[in-house]
Design an enzyme around this catalytic site. Structure first.
Site, short mmCIF file in Angstrom:
data_model
loop_
_atom_site.label_atom_id
_atom_site.label_comp_id
_atom_site.label_asym_id
_atom_site.label_seq_id
_atom_site.Cartn_x
_atom_site.Cartn_y
_atom_site.Cartn_z
N CYS A 108 0.83 -1.21 0.00
CA CYS A 108 0.00 0.00 0.00
C CYS A 108 0.86 1.26 0.00
CB CYS A 108 -0.92 -0.03 1.22
SG CYS A 108 -1.86 1.48 1.47
N CYS A 141 -0.24 3.90 2.49
CA CYS A 141 0.13 3.51 3.86
C CYS A 141 1.57 3.95 4.15
CB CYS A 141 0.00 2.00 4.03
SG CYS A 141 -1.67 1.37 3.76
#
Length: 102
Positions: free
Chosen positions: A29, A32
């Site tokens: 991600c 993230c």
């Protein structure tokens, strides 16, 4: 301080700490990874809040403690109970969520 889970034990952090903010993430991600240093900065400013990063793919029991449909998802817990969550890559939105529990 930010703790990154090495095992599926988020529930114990929530039980042992009054205020917990969780970033649900995954290694793939990108958003993230972008949010991680921002979470660390926020954690350094709020010593009475426990920040935890939980890999949503590795730790299914931890993931069940919030509704994780998209990453990153941030969830707050107070006195062992779920309070609120947001799915965001915006620091201002994360800060608003954290301000609800501090």
């Amino acid at each position: 301080m930010v703790t990154e889970l090495n095992e599926d034990n988020l529930q114990s952090y929530i039980a042992d700490n009054e205020t917990v903010v969780v970033q649900y993430s995954a290694t793939w991600c990108g958003n993230c990874r972008i949010m991680k240093p921002k979470v660390k900065k926020l954690a350094s400013e709020l010593e009475n809040v426990t920040f935890v990063i939980a890999d949503a793919e590795k730790f299914p029991e931890s993931r069940k403690l919030a509704t994780v449909d998209n990453l990153p998802t941030f969830a707050t817990f107070k006195n062992g109970a779920f309070v609120n969550q947001v799915q965001t890559n915006k620091f201002d939105v994360l800060k608003e969520l954290v301000n609800e529990v501090v």
